[in-house]
Write an enzyme that holds these catalytic residues in place. Structure first.
Site, PDB file in Angstrom:
ATOM      1  N   LYS A  92      43.840  53.800  15.322  1.00 51.31           N
ATOM      2  CA  LYS A  92      43.753  52.626  16.195  1.00 51.31           C
ATOM      3  C   LYS A  92      45.123  52.247  16.766  1.00 51.31           C
ATOM      4  CE  LYS A  92      39.522  50.653  14.350  1.00 51.31           C
ATOM      5  NZ  LYS A  92      38.855  49.473  13.757  1.00 51.31           N
TER       6      LYS A  92
ATOM      7  N   LYS B  94      31.910  58.904  18.056  1.00 50.83           N
ATOM      8  CA  LYS B  94      30.987  57.962  17.441  1.00 50.83           C
ATOM      9  C   LYS B  94      30.527  56.931  18.470  1.00 50.83           C
ATOM     10  CE  LYS B  94      30.625  55.019  13.343  1.00 50.83           C
ATOM     11  NZ  LYS B  94      31.353  54.351  12.269  1.00 50.83           N
TER      12      LYS B  94
ATOM     13  N   LYS C 208      31.103  50.120  20.310  1.00 41.58           N
ATOM     14  CA  LYS C 208      31.037  48.932  21.170  1.00 41.58           C
ATOM     15  C   LYS C 208      32.124  48.976  22.237  1.00 41.58           C
ATOM     16  CE  LYS C 208      30.075  46.348  16.928  1.00 41.58           C
ATOM     17  NZ  LYS C 208      30.556  45.298  16.034  1.00 41.58           N
TER      18      LYS C 208
END
Length: 334
Positions: free
Chosen positions: A112, A195, A198
């Site tokens: 991230k 994956k 959102k």
């Protein structure tokens, strides 16, 4: 030892099929077997600097998704993490028992933070310690997690062990991961190697739990496949055909079948035919959940009442544990 399940989801909006199949649906069955505590982890969501109004709405949306999916707020504790200050207080204590090297090994932070690691937020770095506090504050013994969170749960076990050794008492149980099968990794409808997320910029990459039947049909019709027919039984195809593997996995999860059963039924047939059947299946499963979510969201006061009750029940569990922990540490009561 008293068994208690703890798990949670961030209120970051756009709850999707991966959240449902990989997490929420699997939680429902625990209600009949042991005590269940299901959190909306709004403090974790702050690592993404959400808009305040959106955050408030997203907390209600996750609550509605839990209830619409079959989690009973009378049996399970449903609450927002920020309503129990034990999470943040215990996280500080646990950070004082967490070596820097343990956090440096966390692969999710590296992913991230990316190349701009020096500007990554401290909250993102210490996120796993807060996750450990979430679980340990309730003496959670079983934690349903996806594969991507397994490393964080292993860290929670390490932190609990470090605390127990320091104070020479088996105070925190070492939580056990509960990892479900193929359904835990639902991939993007546009790229079978990523994956379902959102945060993907394409709305067509995911099926959102509140999508209408027409939207579900459109997204699945546009879902990426390849020109080959469905594979034959025993054929190795997952690495070469990730999109095909993803749609087969979704069909298997929605129909409560194994992948092998789906492949045996559909071997050699065309994806156009398969997608139509998958669409009907997805609408049948997600449709009623989406309708119930919309009904619940139309009455925010009722959702807030569920969260108020859940917060009181969560505090009733966590505060005595925290009081006992403070006595063990040497901190004053109160």
């Amino acid at each position: 030892m008293h068994q208690r399940v703890f798990s949670g989801i961030q209120p970051t909006g756009n709850l999707h099929l991966g959240n449902y199949l990989g997490a929420i649906r699997n939680w429902v069955g625990f209600q009949d077997r042991m005590e269940t505590v299901f959190c909306i982890v709004d403090l974790h969501a702050l690592t993404q600097a959400p808009d305040p109004a959106e955050l408030r709405q997203n907390i209600r949306e996750v609550t509605a998704a839990y209830i619409a999916s079959g989690i009973d707020p009378k049996r399970a504790v449903i609450f927002a993490q920020s309503r129990c200050s034990v999470h943040a207080e215990l996280a500080w204590v646990l950070s004082c028992h967490t070596p820097l090297g343990w956090l440096n090994r966390m692969t999710q932070f590296k992913e991230k933070a990316g190349k701009d690691r020096e500007n990554a937020l401290t909250g993102l770095y210490t996120y796993p310690v807060l996750m450990a506090a979430d679980i340990l504050a309730y003496h959670g013994t079983h934690v349903p997690v996806g594969e991507d969170q397994k490393q964080h749960l292993e860290l929670a076990r390490d932190i609990a062990g470090a605390f127990n050794r320091f104070y020479q008492r088996d105070f925190f149980p070492l939580p056990e991961p509960v990892i479900f099968g193929a359904a835990t990794r639902v991939m993007s409808l546009r790229d079978g190697t990523k994956k379902m997320s959102k945060s993907d910029p394409s709305d067509y990459s995911r099926l959102v739990m509140t999508d209408s039947a027409d939207t579900v049909a459109l997204k699945l019709r546009k879902a990426k496949t390849d020109p080959l027919p469905l594979p034959e039984p025993g054929q190795e195809f997952e690495k070469e055909r990730p999109e095909a593997a993803n749609l087969i996995g979704i069909y298997a999860a929605l129909s409560d079948q194994s992948r092998d059963e789906v492949i045996t039924t559909w071997a050699g047939r065309q994806f156009s035919e398969f997608k139509k059947e998958l669409t009907d299946l997805a609408v049948a499963v997600l449709g009623p959940i989406g309708v119930e979510m919309q009904r619940l969201l139309a009455d925010p006061a009722a959702i807030d009442a569920v969260l108020d009750d859940g917060a009181a029940r969560a505090n009733a569990i966590a505060r005595p544990i925290w009081t006992e922990a403070k006595a063990l540490i040497g901190l004053p009561p109160g």
